[in-house]
Write a protein that holds these residues in place. Sequence first.
Motif, PDB file in Angstrom:
ATOM      1  N   SER A 142       0.810  -1.225   0.000  1.00  0.00           N
ATOM      2  CA  SER A 142       0.000   0.000   0.000  1.00  0.00           C
ATOM      3  C   SER A 142       0.839   1.270   0.000  1.00  0.00           C
ATOM      4  CB  SER A 142      -0.911   0.012   1.231  1.00  0.00           C
ATOM      5  OG  SER A 142      -0.140   0.042   2.426  1.00  0.00           O
TER       6      SER A 142
ATOM      7  N   SER B 200      -3.476  -2.306  -3.140  1.00  0.00           N
ATOM      8  CA  SER B 200      -4.430  -2.494  -2.047  1.00  0.00           C
ATOM      9  C   SER B 200      -4.953  -1.159  -1.542  1.00  0.00           C
ATOM     10  CB  SER B 200      -3.783  -3.285  -0.905  1.00  0.00           C
ATOM     11  OG  SER B 200      -2.691  -2.580  -0.358  1.00  0.00           O
ATOM     12  N   SER B 201      -4.182  -0.083  -1.722  1.00  0.00           N
ATOM     13  CA  SER B 201      -4.665   1.249  -1.344  1.00  0.00           C
ATOM     14  C   SER B 201      -5.825   1.672  -2.228  1.00  0.00           C
ATOM     15  CB  SER B 201      -3.532   2.273  -1.457  1.00  0.00           C
ATOM     16  OG  SER B 201      -2.544   2.038  -0.489  1.00  0.00           O
TER      17      SER B 201
ATOM     18  N   LEU C  73      -1.229   5.126   0.217  1.00  0.00           N
ATOM     19  CA  LEU C  73      -2.550   5.047   0.844  1.00  0.00           C
ATOM     20  C   LEU C  73      -3.165   6.435   0.974  1.00  0.00           C
ATOM     21  CD1 LEU C  73      -4.753   3.392   2.170  1.00  0.00           C
ATOM     22  CD2 LEU C  73      -3.446   3.463   4.318  1.00  0.00           C
TER      23      LEU C  73
ATOM     24  N   GLY D 271      -2.254   0.517   6.602  1.00  0.00           N
ATOM     25  CA  GLY D 271      -1.426  -0.241   5.678  1.00  0.00           C
ATOM     26  C   GLY D 271      -0.032  -0.383   6.246  1.00  0.00           C
TER      27      GLY D 271
ATOM     28  N   THR E 257      -5.428  -2.637   4.714  1.00  0.00           N
ATOM     29  CA  THR E 257      -5.160  -2.760   3.280  1.00  0.00           C
ATOM     30  C   THR E 257      -4.740  -4.166   2.904  1.00  0.00           C
ATOM     31  OG1 THR E 257      -2.845  -2.065   3.562  1.00  0.00           O
ATOM     32  CG2 THR E 257      -4.471  -0.348   3.029  1.00  0.00           C
TER      33      THR E 257
END
Length: 264
Positions: free
Chosen positions: A43, A69-70, A94, A117, A143
């Motif tokens: 992230s 993932s962010s 993030l 994250g 995250t």
Amino acid sequence: MKGFLIDLDGTLYRGHEPIPHAAAFIHWLKQQQLPYLLVTNNSSRTPEQVAEHLQELGIEVPAAAVYTSSQAAAQYLTEQRGGNRVHMVGEAGLRIALEATGFALGAETTPNYVVQGIDRSFSYEKLTEAVRHLKHGATYVLTNPDRMLPSDGGLMPGAGSLAASITAASGVEPVVIGKPSPIIMAYAIERLGLPAADVWVIGDNVHTDIRGGRLAGCRTALVLTGVAMADNVQEQLASAGLTPDLICDDLQHFIEQFNGIDSL
């Protein structure tokens, strides 16, 4: 047509070192006109930063082909419609993803969400602040659950290790966004635009990449270049209770096995 969801850390590179055959693998995908998306639990970086990092390593990938993932966490929060105040524990990737989707960070009032994250400046003070917000009713969003990450000098603690301390102190379990969560997998498959059965998930982590692919209904290939390696792969498979469709020494080995599967 087959599509590919490909991990980054431990699959295409290890810290600041490219993994052998990574650039050739991306070239092969482009040459074969096979759709792909680089899906990372990391992230800390934006897609543009990831693409720049890859270019420095000799791997040519556009930022549009990167999904972090962010980004998935921001997409998830947008769909929840539970308020826009966020307390963030994390890094630039993030922060930028959350701000780009309209979330207010660092608000003085109690946040609706604690989003966490990887944070390499994590401290006791950050732990305390996150726990206090969760005790006051904020929803905890993580995250990614990776407890360890491959790096130049070996494995290092990941976002999941930080989350373990926050969960232990607060008693609050997070909503997990990153692999193996079906949340990021569903978003990534949707972006790829193919049925899950026509998608290969390629990665070095049995617990995240392979489990995520299996839960999403994709085919899976484990490469022994990161968390999983030749000397620990059997232990990794046993601990996860999973067997991928293919186990490959590296990405070149994947191409050879992929080309040899008649059913494809």
